[in-house]
Enzyme design. Structure first.
Site, PDB file in Angstrom:
ATOM      1  N   LYS A  88       0.727  -1.343  -0.132  1.00  0.00           N
ATOM      2  CA  LYS A  88      -0.085   0.085   0.131  1.00  0.00           C
ATOM      3  C   LYS A  88       0.873   1.408  -0.075  1.00  0.00           C
ATOM      4  O   LYS A  88       0.418   2.320  -0.290  1.00  0.00           O
ATOM      5  CB  LYS A  88      -1.022   0.002   1.306  1.00  0.00           C
ATOM      6  CG  LYS A  88      -0.205   0.128   2.651  1.00  0.00           C
ATOM      7  CD  LYS A  88      -1.447  -0.135   3.670  1.00  0.00           C
ATOM      8  CE  LYS A  88      -0.711   0.108   4.961  1.00  0.00           C
ATOM      9  NZ  LYS A  88      -0.021   1.384   5.457  1.00  0.00           N
ATOM     10  N   ASP A  89       2.190   1.171   0.619  1.00  0.00           N
ATOM     11  CA  ASP A  89       3.057   2.328   0.511  1.00  0.00           C
ATOM     12  C   ASP A  89       3.972   2.541  -0.755  1.00  0.00           C
ATOM     13  O   ASP A  89       4.518   3.543  -1.159  1.00  0.00           O
ATOM     14  CB  ASP A  89       4.163   2.200   1.510  1.00  0.00           C
ATOM     15  CG  ASP A  89       3.365   2.138   2.955  1.00  0.00           C
ATOM     16  OD1 ASP A  89       2.424   2.728   3.206  1.00  0.00           O
ATOM     17  OD2 ASP A  89       4.126   1.497   3.731  1.00  0.00           O
ATOM     18  N   THR A 135      -6.881   8.339  13.094  1.00  0.00           N
ATOM     19  CA  THR A 135      -6.294   7.968  11.921  1.00  0.00           C
ATOM     20  C   THR A 135      -5.360   8.734  11.043  1.00  0.00           C
ATOM     21  O   THR A 135      -5.753  10.027  11.390  1.00  0.00           O
ATOM     22  CB  THR A 135      -7.569   7.366  11.202  1.00  0.00           C
ATOM     23  OG1 THR A 135      -7.156   6.775   9.904  1.00  0.00           O
ATOM     24  CG2 THR A 135      -8.473   8.640  10.919  1.00  0.00           C
ATOM     25  N   LEU A 138      -6.342   9.546   5.207  1.00  0.00           N
ATOM     26  CA  LEU A 138      -7.467  10.257   4.741  1.00  0.00           C
ATOM     27  C   LEU A 138      -8.716   9.499   3.943  1.00  0.00           C
ATOM     28  O   LEU A 138      -9.676   9.719   3.916  1.00  0.00           O
ATOM     29  CB  LEU A 138      -7.048  11.359   3.535  1.00  0.00           C
ATOM     30  CG  LEU A 138      -6.335  12.451   4.246  1.00  0.00           C
ATOM     31  CD1 LEU A 138      -5.897  13.333   3.175  1.00  0.00           C
ATOM     32  CD2 LEU A 138      -6.886  13.172   5.159  1.00  0.00           C
ATOM     33  N   ARG A 139      -8.110   8.234   3.401  1.00  0.00           N
ATOM     34  CA  ARG A 139      -9.118   7.007   2.825  1.00  0.00           C
ATOM     35  C   ARG A 139     -10.096   6.930   4.107  1.00  0.00           C
ATOM     36  O   ARG A 139     -11.363   6.757   3.943  1.00  0.00           O
ATOM     37  CB  ARG A 139      -8.385   5.979   2.519  1.00  0.00           C
ATOM     38  CG  ARG A 139      -9.280   4.776   2.093  1.00  0.00           C
ATOM     39  CD  ARG A 139      -8.428   3.435   1.822  1.00  0.00           C
ATOM     40  NE  ARG A 139      -7.539   3.154   2.909  1.00  0.00           N
ATOM     41  CZ  ARG A 139      -7.921   2.398   3.801  1.00  0.00           C
ATOM     42  NH1 ARG A 139      -9.210   2.184   3.852  1.00  0.00           N
ATOM     43  NH2 ARG A 139      -7.151   2.302   4.783  1.00  0.00           N
ATOM     44  N   ARG A 140      -9.681   6.216   5.144  1.00  0.00           N
ATOM     45  CA  ARG A 140     -10.390   6.201   6.266  1.00  0.00           C
ATOM     46  C   ARG A 140     -11.262   7.110   6.913  1.00  0.00           C
ATOM     47  O   ARG A 140     -12.353   7.043   7.291  1.00  0.00           O
ATOM     48  CB  ARG A 140      -9.644   5.484   7.475  1.00  0.00           C
ATOM     49  CG  ARG A 140      -8.757   4.033   7.014  1.00  0.00           C
ATOM     50  CD  ARG A 140      -7.862   4.021   8.262  1.00  0.00           C
ATOM     51  NE  ARG A 140      -7.068   2.629   8.084  1.00  0.00           N
ATOM     52  CZ  ARG A 140      -5.751   2.287   8.430  1.00  0.00           C
ATOM     53  NH1 ARG A 140      -5.132   3.150   8.755  1.00  0.00           N
ATOM     54  NH2 ARG A 140      -5.187   1.039   7.737  1.00  0.00           N
ATOM     55  N   ARG A 157       0.189   9.873  14.428  1.00  0.00           N
ATOM     56  CA  ARG A 157       1.490   9.381  13.584  1.00  0.00           C
ATOM     57  C   ARG A 157       2.268   8.647  14.583  1.00  0.00           C
ATOM     58  O   ARG A 157       1.933   8.432  15.730  1.00  0.00           O
ATOM     59  CB  ARG A 157       2.146  10.717  13.091  1.00  0.00           C
ATOM     60  CG  ARG A 157       1.574  11.444  12.081  1.00  0.00           C
ATOM     61  CD  ARG A 157       1.401  10.907  10.635  1.00  0.00           C
ATOM     62  NE  ARG A 157       2.533   9.989  10.250  1.00  0.00           N
ATOM     63  CZ  ARG A 157       3.666  10.553   9.740  1.00  0.00           C
ATOM     64  NH1 ARG A 157       3.700  12.083   9.500  1.00  0.00           N
ATOM     65  NH2 ARG A 157       4.770   9.902   9.301  1.00  0.00           N
ATOM     66  N   ASN A 159       5.005   4.751  14.983  1.00  0.00           N
ATOM     67  CA  ASN A 159       4.716   3.513  14.449  1.00  0.00           C
ATOM     68  C   ASN A 159       3.339   2.763  15.183  1.00  0.00           C
ATOM     69  O   ASN A 159       3.027   3.536  16.125  1.00  0.00           O
ATOM     70  CB  ASN A 159       5.901   2.549  14.859  1.00  0.00           C
ATOM     71  CG  ASN A 159       6.382   2.586  16.469  1.00  0.00           C
ATOM     72  OD1 ASN A 159       5.374   2.677  17.254  1.00  0.00           O
ATOM     73  ND2 ASN A 159       7.886   2.873  16.444  1.00  0.00           N
ATOM     74  N   ARG A 163       1.381   4.566  18.389  1.00  0.00           N
ATOM     75  CA  ARG A 163      -0.067   5.079  18.351  1.00  0.00           C
ATOM     76  C   ARG A 163      -0.942   4.346  19.414  1.00  0.00           C
ATOM     77  O   ARG A 163      -1.957   4.980  19.857  1.00  0.00           O
ATOM     78  CB  ARG A 163      -0.663   4.626  16.856  1.00  0.00           C
ATOM     79  CG  ARG A 163       0.089   5.634  15.864  1.00  0.00           C
ATOM     80  CD  ARG A 163      -0.577   5.132  14.334  1.00  0.00           C
ATOM     81  NE  ARG A 163       0.256   4.464  13.860  1.00  0.00           N
ATOM     82  CZ  ARG A 163      -0.138   3.848  12.568  1.00  0.00           C
ATOM     83  NH1 ARG A 163      -1.043   4.251  12.034  1.00  0.00           N
ATOM     84  NH2 ARG A 163       0.826   3.130  11.774  1.00  0.00           N
ATOM     85  N   CYS A 250      -1.315   7.533  -2.188  1.00  0.00           N
ATOM     86  CA  CYS A 250      -1.812   6.514  -1.274  1.00  0.00           C
ATOM     87  C   CYS A 250      -2.656   7.552  -0.225  1.00  0.00           C
ATOM     88  O   CYS A 250      -3.244   6.875   0.580  1.00  0.00           O
ATOM     89  CB  CYS A 250      -0.634   5.924  -0.450  1.00  0.00           C
ATOM     90  SG  CYS A 250       0.545   6.990   0.337  1.00  0.00           S
TER      91      CYS A 250
END
Length: 325
Positions: A88-89, A135, A138-140, A157, A159, A163, A250
């Protein structure tokens, strides 16, 4: 005279230094070592821009290649032979001379809800109005704003471990994280809910590892094919084609979901505005062998339904520096 063949050259694997990246990279190393016991596979680690900038929302940094550029430069300079990425990255357009050599079998690509302990008996649908949802995607954000406009959304932000520590300290009521990442770090016990596709379509390539190498390195490409999963590759190529035609990085609110049954591939796709006010989606089905063609066709369908206008607004906001605010 007896000729002595030289030992095979060691193969150098590039990885980010994050805990999740290393777990993924060492898994790839282990699989290759099993298949090719006479070859040495060395792991070389480094930090990327995305790892080093932790106080700015991803969308405001400039996302294309945020977690991959430094690794790609090392491949081009022949300092490493291939790099392991969370697929995804990995941008859909790769630098000249590099190729996506293999895609590994996909873990669950869905998103998970991880709740603060005070909400342990709840689901996202039953959280109170004003609940703070963390989150960095921006998709979520766009999809959840569309479904749950009464929540407060806050960027998070760091790891995965960092979080979750922020969640446990009370900064958030819930986090939205990738199921695959939690499972790979043996933290699946923290999953309170897996979001179904009708609430949140996942990111392109989520749950899969993409292995990138030099396009002319036929030896390494041949080795990597040993750990490729063909059905996952079909699904992810359809998703990446969909994203590429929409010209989305992404951090643009584009979601997907794919399934393959009896060589037939079904791709769902979505484009949403950041504020959650506009959302277009559709589904396409066809032969899995035509995966990239299906992705491109679905992108064209969504453009006709209004995705172009949504994306143009987003790209305008990026240029103004107001994107994601």
């Amino acid at each position: 005279m007896i000729s002595v063949s030289s030992p095979p050259r060691p193969i150098r694997i590039g990885s980010r230094k994050s805990q999740l990246a290393l777990v993924q990279t060492y898994w790839v190393q282990e699989q290759l070592q099993k298949s090719f016991p006479n070859i040495t596979f060395e792991v070389h680690t480094m930090s990327t821009q995305g790892d080093n900038i932790l106080d700015v929302a991803l969308a405001k940094i400039g996302d294309k290649g945020l977690f991959t550029k430094e690794l790609e430069l090392r491949m081009i300079n022949k300092e490493i032979d291939f790099a392991v990425h969370s697929l995804k990255d990995l941008p859909t357009n790769l630098p000249e001379g590099l190729t996506l050599a293999a895609i590994t079998e996909r873990e669950n690509p869905a998103d998970a809800v991880v709740l603060h302990k005070k909400h342990k008996d709840k689901q996202i649908e039953t959280l109170p109005a004003g609940a703070v949802i963390g989150t960095s995607s921006l998709r979520r954000l766009a999809q959840l704003r569309y479904k749950f406009p009464h929540f407060t959304f806050k960027d998070v932000r760091g790891n995965l471990i960092t979080r979750i520590e922020k969640l446990d300290s009370g900064e958030y009521d819930a986090l939205i994280l990738a199921v695959a990442g939690l499972e790979r770090l043996d933290m699946s016990d923290r999953i309170n809910q897996i979001l179904p596709p009708d609430i949140c379509l996942h990111a392109v390539g989520q749950g899969s590892l993409g292995i990138e190498c030099r396009a002319d390195d036929t030896e390494v490409i041949s080795l990597l094919k040993a750990i490729e999963h063909s059905q996952t590759r079909d699904r992810c190529l359809a998703e990446r084609s969909f994203l590429r035609v929409l010209e989305g990085g992404c951090q643009v609110p584009i979601g997907v979901n794919t399934e393959v049954y009896s060589n037939e591939l079904t791709l769902k796709g979505l484009v949403a505005s950041v504020d959650g006010q506009k959302l277009v989606k559709d589904t396409i089905t066809g032969a899995a062998a035509d995966a990239e063609k299906l992705g491109a066709e679905l992108a064209s369908i969504l453009r006709q339904k209004g995705a172009t206008e949504i994306l143009e607004q987003i790209f305008t906001e990026i240029q103004r520096g107001s994107y994601g605010s």
